[in-house]
Design an enzyme around this catalytic site. Structure first.
Site, PDB file in Angstrom:
ATOM      1  N   ALA A 162    -107.354 -60.515 -17.092  1.00  0.00           N
ATOM      2  CA  ALA A 162    -108.156 -59.756 -16.124  1.00  0.00           C
ATOM      3  C   ALA A 162    -108.913 -60.686 -15.185  1.00  0.00           C
ATOM      4  O   ALA A 162    -108.827 -60.558 -13.960  1.00  0.00           O
ATOM      5  CB  ALA A 162    -109.119 -58.831 -16.869  1.00  0.00           C
ATOM      6  N   TYR A 163    -109.672 -61.615 -15.746  1.00  0.00           N
ATOM      7  CA  TYR A 163    -110.469 -62.518 -14.920  1.00  0.00           C
ATOM      8  C   TYR A 163    -109.566 -63.367 -14.027  1.00  0.00           C
ATOM      9  O   TYR A 163    -109.802 -63.494 -12.811  1.00  0.00           O
ATOM     10  CB  TYR A 163    -111.325 -63.414 -15.800  1.00  0.00           C
ATOM     11  CG  TYR A 163    -112.197 -64.367 -15.023  1.00  0.00           C
ATOM     12  CD1 TYR A 163    -113.415 -63.948 -14.494  1.00  0.00           C
ATOM     13  CD2 TYR A 163    -111.804 -65.690 -14.802  1.00  0.00           C
ATOM     14  CE1 TYR A 163    -114.221 -64.808 -13.767  1.00  0.00           C
ATOM     15  CE2 TYR A 163    -112.602 -66.562 -14.075  1.00  0.00           C
ATOM     16  CZ  TYR A 163    -113.801 -66.118 -13.565  1.00  0.00           C
ATOM     17  OH  TYR A 163    -114.590 -66.977 -12.839  1.00  0.00           O
TER      18      TYR A 163
END
Length: 277
Positions: A162-163
């Site tokens: 995600a990041y």
């Protein structure tokens, strides 16, 4: 004092970590700074601390506004607050960001994934969408900086889907804006702080103490404290002249040098600074 004297700089996510460190160093270089954070209490605390840098009875050097960067309306209000307070904005830094505990993507809740994307990507896009026309409308133009992070140049590590995806997207977004800005009065740049000991970094390992201890050795080789990195970032972003500039702390030669000397140095970037002990 460097070339920052008198410039007005907005730092999103400027109430803690790298953002707060940047705000402090920019003020030290003669800038007037506007910070934002999600809560009014956090903004008030940051502004109170930063205001002290001007000394008692000194000129106003800082203001702030509680802002959710995922709302373009609130980001526009931040711009308006900066202009109402200091008359203009010379530099806008999209720094606000968040991470999520490491783990396989299927184990990350839909809500958490959406929040990371909303903050790291939509929030930056909102900042760009507000700052660009505002800066362009000023005769002197200005600078827009977007903060890179792990994943920006295609790095991969397990559990950071995600990041890393959001930071990769921010870099693509910034590259596009650099091209769009050619020939105009606004310049766009990349800020790359490298590995910095902040709560954003440690939050990746929430509930995973063994994984953190395993990663800690690499962090202590390649990472640095906020107070080490932010003076350098502030100095170089204020001195930048060319559209598309990249201000990067952790370069390839520095990485190689750190590994070559790791056996001869003892570092703990997570230990409390001596003056706080």
């Amino acid at each position: 004092m460097s070339g920052g004297s008198g410039r007005v700089v907005v730092v999103t996510g400027g109430t803690r970590g790298i953002g707060l460190g940047l705000a402090r160093e920019l003020i030290a270089r003669g800038c007037r700074v506007v910070v934002c954070g999600r809560s009014a209490a956090a903004v008030d605390d940051a502004v109170a601390g930063l205001a002290g840098l001007a000394g008692v009875g000194g000129p106003q050097v800082v203001t702030g506004l509680a802002t959710d960067v995922t709302s373009r309306v609130q980001v526009q209000a931040l711009w308006d607050h900066a202009v109402a307070t200091f008359g203009r904005v010379d530099v806008w830094i999209n720094n606000a960001g968040m991470s999520a505990p490491r783990g396989p993507l299927p184990e990350l809740s839909e809500e958490t994934f959406a929040e990371v994307v909303a903050t790291n990507l939509v929030g930056v896009a909102n900042g760009c969408a507000v700052a660009l026309p505002g800066l362009q409308a000023q005769a002197a133009g200005g600078w827009l900086w977007n903060m890179e992070g792990f994943g920006s140049n295609g790095q991969h590590q397990p559990g950071l889907a995600a990041y890393g995806a959001t930071k990769r997207a921010v870099t693509y977004l910034t590259e596009s804006l650099v091209r769009d800005a050619k020939g105009g009065n606004v310049k766009v740049g990349f800020l790359s702080p490298g590995i910095v000991a902040t709560d954003l970094l440690t939050a990746d390992y929430d509930g995973q103490p063994e994984a953190f201890e395993k990663a800690r050795r690499i962090f202590n080789i390649l990472g640095d404290r906020v107070e080490t990195v932010t003076p350098w970032l502030a100095e170089h972003l204020l001195d930048a002249r060319k559209n598309g500039a990249r201000v990067a702390w952790l370069t390839t030669p520095k990485v190689m040098g750190r590994f070559l000397t790791a056996g001869f140095r003892t570092r703990d970037i997570f230990a409390a600074p001596a003056e706080a002990r």
